[in-house]
Design a protein around this motif. Structure first.
Motif, PDB file in Angstrom:
ATOM      1  N   UNK A   1      31.072  59.680 -10.875  1.00 39.08           N
ATOM      2  CA  UNK A   1      32.347  59.971 -11.759  1.00 39.08           C
ATOM      3  C   UNK A   1      33.212  58.716 -11.697  1.00 39.08           C
ATOM      4  N   UNK A   2      33.365  57.860 -10.646  1.00 40.30           N
ATOM      5  CA  UNK A   2      34.128  56.633 -10.594  1.00 40.30           C
ATOM      6  C   UNK A   2      33.529  55.888 -11.906  1.00 40.30           C
ATOM      7  N   UNK A   3      32.328  55.682 -12.042  1.00 41.60           N
ATOM      8  CA  UNK A   3      31.672  54.880 -13.017  1.00 41.60           C
ATOM      9  C   UNK A   3      31.989  55.392 -14.222  1.00 41.60           C
ATOM     10  N   UNK A   4      31.856  56.651 -14.485  1.00 44.38           N
ATOM     11  CA  UNK A   4      32.437  57.316 -15.828  1.00 44.38           C
ATOM     12  C   UNK A   4      33.910  56.854 -16.093  1.00 44.38           C
ATOM     13  N   UNK A   6      35.895  54.563 -15.295  1.00 41.10           N
ATOM     14  CA  UNK A   6      36.059  53.246 -15.411  1.00 41.10           C
ATOM     15  C   UNK A   6      35.503  52.842 -16.776  1.00 41.10           C
ATOM     16  N   UNK A   7      34.199  53.342 -17.196  1.00 38.25           N
ATOM     17  CA  UNK A   7      33.625  53.295 -18.313  1.00 38.25           C
ATOM     18  C   UNK A   7      34.542  53.890 -19.529  1.00 38.25           C
ATOM     19  N   UNK A   8      35.116  54.911 -19.460  1.00 37.01           N
ATOM     20  CA  UNK A   8      36.108  55.459 -20.096  1.00 37.01           C
ATOM     21  C   UNK A   8      37.426  54.642 -20.412  1.00 37.01           C
ATOM     22  N   UNK A   9      38.060  54.083 -19.247  1.00 34.33           N
ATOM     23  CA  UNK A   9      39.019  53.312 -19.328  1.00 34.33           C
ATOM     24  C   UNK A   9      38.771  52.221 -19.862  1.00 34.33           C
ATOM     25  N   UNK A  10      37.813  51.433 -19.900  1.00 32.09           N
ATOM     26  CA  UNK A  10      37.294  49.905 -20.601  1.00 32.09           C
ATOM     27  C   UNK A  10      36.602  50.298 -21.911  1.00 32.09           C
ATOM     28  N   UNK A  16      29.170  53.779 -20.306  1.00 33.99           N
ATOM     29  CA  UNK A  16      29.466  55.345 -20.251  1.00 33.99           C
ATOM     30  C   UNK A  16      28.024  56.055 -20.472  1.00 33.99           C
ATOM     31  N   UNK A  17      27.072  55.528 -21.041  1.00 33.91           N
ATOM     32  CA  UNK A  17      25.853  56.134 -21.427  1.00 33.91           C
ATOM     33  C   UNK A  17      25.026  56.404 -20.228  1.00 33.91           C
ATOM     34  N   UNK A  18      25.263  55.107 -19.270  1.00 29.65           N
ATOM     35  CA  UNK A  18      24.228  54.916 -18.222  1.00 29.65           C
ATOM     36  C   UNK A  18      24.970  55.794 -17.054  1.00 29.65           C
ATOM     37  N   UNK A  19      26.034  56.387 -17.124  1.00 26.32           N
ATOM     38  CA  UNK A  19      26.795  57.183 -16.099  1.00 26.32           C
ATOM     39  C   UNK A  19      25.944  58.674 -16.112  1.00 26.32           C
ATOM     40  N   UNK A  20      25.277  58.796 -17.286  1.00 25.40           N
ATOM     41  CA  UNK A  20      24.726  60.329 -17.326  1.00 25.40           C
ATOM     42  C   UNK A  20      23.007  60.006 -17.201  1.00 25.40           C
ATOM     43  N   UNK A  21      22.418  61.032 -16.829  1.00 23.95           N
ATOM     44  CA  UNK A  21      21.087  61.293 -16.980  1.00 23.95           C
ATOM     45  C   UNK A  21      20.476  61.306 -18.196  1.00 23.95           C
ATOM     46  N   UNK A  55      43.780  57.595 -22.336  1.00 17.55           N
ATOM     47  CA  UNK A  55      43.802  56.970 -20.812  1.00 17.55           C
ATOM     48  C   UNK A  55      43.636  58.492 -20.100  1.00 17.55           C
ATOM     49  N   UNK A  56      43.416  58.304 -18.898  1.00 18.56           N
ATOM     50  CA  UNK A  56      42.985  59.500 -17.938  1.00 18.56           C
ATOM     51  C   UNK A  56      43.960  59.107 -16.697  1.00 18.56           C
TER      52      UNK A  56
END
Length: 137
Positions: A1-4, A6-10, A16-21, A55-56
């Motif tokens: 979730x932290x990676x997700x 961060x991807x959303x923020x940047x 973003x895609x790599x955050x998901x299976x 932003x979140x």
């Protein structure tokens, strides 16, 4: 979730895609069930298009085993087209949004396998100025 997050923020589409299976499943209040990494990534990118400044603001974070729960407020200005659940596209309203949300994700092998998005659709539509239009018919 932290990676997700961060991807959303940047606004990093690849991260973003790599955050998901590849076979991840997401459940959303507005689009229903989304199957696969590409469908989920596309869904999230629609928010970037509708609110380029989105932003979140995280207000809570919880983890237990392989489940992560993030609470927060999605903030942005609707300056781009927004795809509605009906498939129609709403032109930009220029309105500022501040919508409460909660995300529940199950992680397997370092990737999100399932993601439940929760946000208040009434709050979302009201802030866009659409509630009168929806209730006047």
């Amino acid at each position: 979730m932290d990676r997700l997050n961060k991807a959303m923020e940047t606004k990093d589409k690849e991260a973003l895609a790599r955050s998901y299976a590849t076979d991840a499943v997401a459940y959303t209040p507005d689009q229903g069930e989304l199957r696969g990494r590409d469908a989920i990534t596309g869904y999230l990118m629609e928010f970037w298009e509708a609110m380029p400044d989105v932003r979140y603001n995280q207000t809570g974070r919880y983890e237990s085993g392989n489940v992560a729960i993030d609470e927060g407020i999605v903030v942005g200005t609707n300056t781009g087209p927004l795809r509605m659940p009906t498939g129609e596209t709403l032109p930009a309203t220029g309105k500022q949004l501040s919508v409460h949300s909660c995300d529940v994700a199950t992680v397997e092998n370092g990737e999100i396998a399932s993601h439940h998005f929760y946000f208040d659709q009434v709050e979302f539509l009201a802030q866009l100025g659409l509630m009168r239009e929806l209730t006047s018919h």
